[in-house]
Design an enzyme around this catalytic site. Structure first.
Site, PDB file in Angstrom:
ATOM      1  CD  GLU A   6       9.193  21.090  85.063  1.00 24.70           C
ATOM      2  OE1 GLU A   6      10.010  20.271  85.546  1.00 24.70           O
ATOM      3  OE2 GLU A   6       9.477  22.287  84.875  1.00 24.70           O
ATOM      4  CB  CYS A  21      14.524  24.041  81.957  1.00 30.28           C
ATOM      5  SG  CYS A  21      14.336  22.287  81.562  1.00 30.28           S
ATOM      6  CB  SER A  70      29.360  24.835 123.864  1.00 31.30           C
ATOM      7  OG  SER A  70      29.865  23.839 122.999  1.00 31.30           O
ATOM      8  CB  THR A 108      34.840  24.849 114.932  1.00 29.21           C
ATOM      9  OG1 THR A 108      34.549  26.237 115.082  1.00 29.21           O
ATOM     10  CG2 THR A 108      33.631  24.040 115.355  1.00 29.21           C
ATOM     11  CG  ASP A 166      33.280  22.750 119.806  1.00 33.02           C
ATOM     12  OD1 ASP A 166      33.864  22.977 120.892  1.00 33.02           O
ATOM     13  OD2 ASP A 166      32.546  23.570 119.238  1.00 33.02           O
ATOM     14  NE  ARG A 204      24.472  12.647 115.575  1.00 33.79           N
ATOM     15  CZ  ARG A 204      25.419  13.591 115.418  1.00 33.79           C
ATOM     16  NH1 ARG A 204      26.271  13.523 114.413  1.00 33.79           N
ATOM     17  NH2 ARG A 204      25.504  14.594 116.252  1.00 33.79           N
ATOM     18  CB  ALA A 227      30.419  33.436 112.116  1.00 32.22           C
ATOM     19  N   GLY A 232      34.187  36.710 109.534  1.00 29.96           N
ATOM     20  CA  GLY A 232      34.720  36.955 108.194  1.00 29.96           C
ATOM     21  C   GLY A 232      33.627  36.940 107.141  1.00 29.96           C
TER      22      GLY A 232
END
Lengths: 344, 344
Positions: A57, A80, A173, A201, A205, A212, A278, A280
């Site tokens: 604002e 606010c 993958s 992971t 990987d 990017r 994931a 969990g």
């Protein structure tokens, strides 16, 4: 153009401004504001600046200058009314002589809320609800979740084949998903406050976990890289490079992870893997949105995207609601949110 | 209306007639035909009758009577030129005095093909290609595959959760998909010539494998139920009831199964499970279409829809092309066909 159409057009501009600020404002909300002059012509616009900088604002009012007098403010979130690092926006609107304020969504916070009341008290018309649905499902989704629950909003992003595999039998993958989907993932990362992966992971990987651009450059905004779990992370892992900050949390408890991230000012969190992590989060009910890229490929073997989520029989399945399906290049892109009770 | 628009409208009617005959005509193609009189007004229409009965053109010509004289025939498939169980349709069109024939798709068969040539020889204009794409991907898809390869067309239908599970950890799967998806599966079955499952699926789920109407009644057309594999089938299994015929084939070799089904006149085959059988068909390149119902649910454990398909690393993945994505109730319905070389 009638009054209503003019206000909606201004709100759509405010929503675009709101969206443009995502990634830069946490823990503050990415708000967009447009000031219309007395005749309804756009006189100023602005978006929330990074923490410590002016709110939307105030940016828009500075832009409008004296033209704000007798004008209307159109804002994605209720202004606010509290003194934080900056003075209250409600006061700034009153001081600028604005006649009316239209906002999309009320501020659910006990601290910042009350802006509409303060405006009313000062004789300024203040009304909420304009395009509220678009703002709630759009640029303020994560922040509203955070304001209501105290927890960062978690988007679980994954790529899998039609038959549900996140990798082939030998663990490869690259690439399951098409270039368009990978480009979108980088754009999503560039708006997130943090990306969370497990140590498994990182070892499997060695992802960079940076955002990017399609041209291969690092995006202007890089989320905090968060590696969770008690496994080891090799010294040369790419997540440890200097491109973006990295936090190591020696736990997989979703609530401990989220509390730690909230502490660090993260509002919008991207969960990228692997299956155990994931699972969990799903079991704990701590996934707020699913963003799935389903590639039209079959593998027939290999790890699935989701591991144990505490479900043993079909009636215990976690039920979701699809909010959008589109093609992303050759992939099917599915966005889903938790099914509300009674909708399962 | 101009000539072209008139022909396209007639072809759309012929396509609908073609579609209405699916399930009743195998091993003959489900063709639709419309006869326009000299002025371009619809004079007759027809669809292929069950084997031994008249073909679509003959039904439409009977309907048109003398109004066919000087008129135009619009047919989804090139009229046949051979004596099978019925005389050649090309002859019937010539005898009725039709001036021109517009068909969508040429007959690829070495036996029935040549209708256009025969028509030309008799002085009748004959032209193919009208809405050919719609017919090839539509009512004649399975039959054209069969005519070109000698093998029945195989649609692999499955239902799975977003995370790729076809059942929960305890084997329960009723219901993963929503009522709308289950209704469509029954409609697809009612158009198929055969449904194939493995003995494992029969033992695990005891499916009836019949086509039922939304009201719960048996559909008019029931596909042949085919149980493949060397496992045992319990005496009281529902596939052995009297509602529809059932064939037991003591092999899982896709080509042996398909040759046997072709022998029995099946053109359009629905592969319904389980994972091992589907994996075998995928590995052999014997799935021609995927029809997936992806339910917005997470299980995190349980069997996947597809078992070993001969793929050990990502570069060997079977690549497909999505031809359609729609919502089916709460589920995402994905239809895919094999990616053509160079499109992967």
């Amino acid at each position: 153009m009638n009054e209503r159409a003019r206000l909606e057009r201004a709100m759509r501009t405010a929503i675009a401004l709101s969206e443009s600020a995502r990634g830069w404002t946490s823990p503050n909300p990415p708000v967009g504001a447009v000031i219309l002059d007395e005749k309804g012509v756009v006189a100023g616009q602005g978006a929330t600046q990074p923490p410590g900088g002016p709110h939307a604002e105030v940016v828009a009012l500075r832009h409008a200058g004296l033209r704000a007098l007798g004008g209307t403010a159109v804002v994605t979130l209720e202004p606010c009314a509290h003194h934080g690092r900056t003075p209250p926006c409600a006061d700034a609107l009153v001081a600028a002589g604005v006649r009316a304020v239209h906002y999309a969504v009320a501020d659910p916070g006990p601290v910042a809320g009350g802006g509409a009341k303060a405006l009313h008290a000062a004789g300024v018309e203040a009304e909420g609800g304009l395009l509220a649905g678009e703002v709630e499902a759009g640029p303020l989704r994560a922040w509203l979740h955070y304001a209501r629950t105290g927890r960062p909003h978690v988007t679980w992003k994954y790529a899998a084949t039609l038959d549900g595999r996140a990798a082939a039998a030998d663990g490869t993958s690259r690439w399951i998903s098409c270039p368009e989907s990978r480009t979108e993932v980088h754009a999503v990362r560039a708006k997130a406050d943090a990306i969370v992966v497990g140590t498994g992971t990182v070892r499997a990987d060695d992802p960079a976990l940076t955002a990017r651009t399609p041209g291969g450059h690092q995006a202007d905004h890089q989320p905090l890289r968060v590696v969770v779990g008690t496994g080891t992370v090799p010294d040369g892992a790419r997540v440890l490079d200097a491109v973006a900050p990295t936090a190591m949390l020696r736990t997989r408890d979703p609530d401990v992870v989220l509390a730690e991230l909230a502490e660090r000012g993260a509002v919008d969190v991207l969960l990228e893997g692997g299956p155990r992590l994931a699972g969990g989060f799903a079991a704990a009910g701590r996934i707020d949105r699913i963003l799935a890229f389903v590639a039209p490929a079959l593998l027939g073997a290999g790890p699935t995207a989701l591991g144990d989520a505490g479900v043993s029989t079909i009636t215990e399945a976690h039920r979701w609601a699809v909010e959008g399906v589109t093609m992303s290049g050759k992939d099917v892109r599915i966005s889903a949110v938790p099914a509300r009770a009674g909708e399962e």
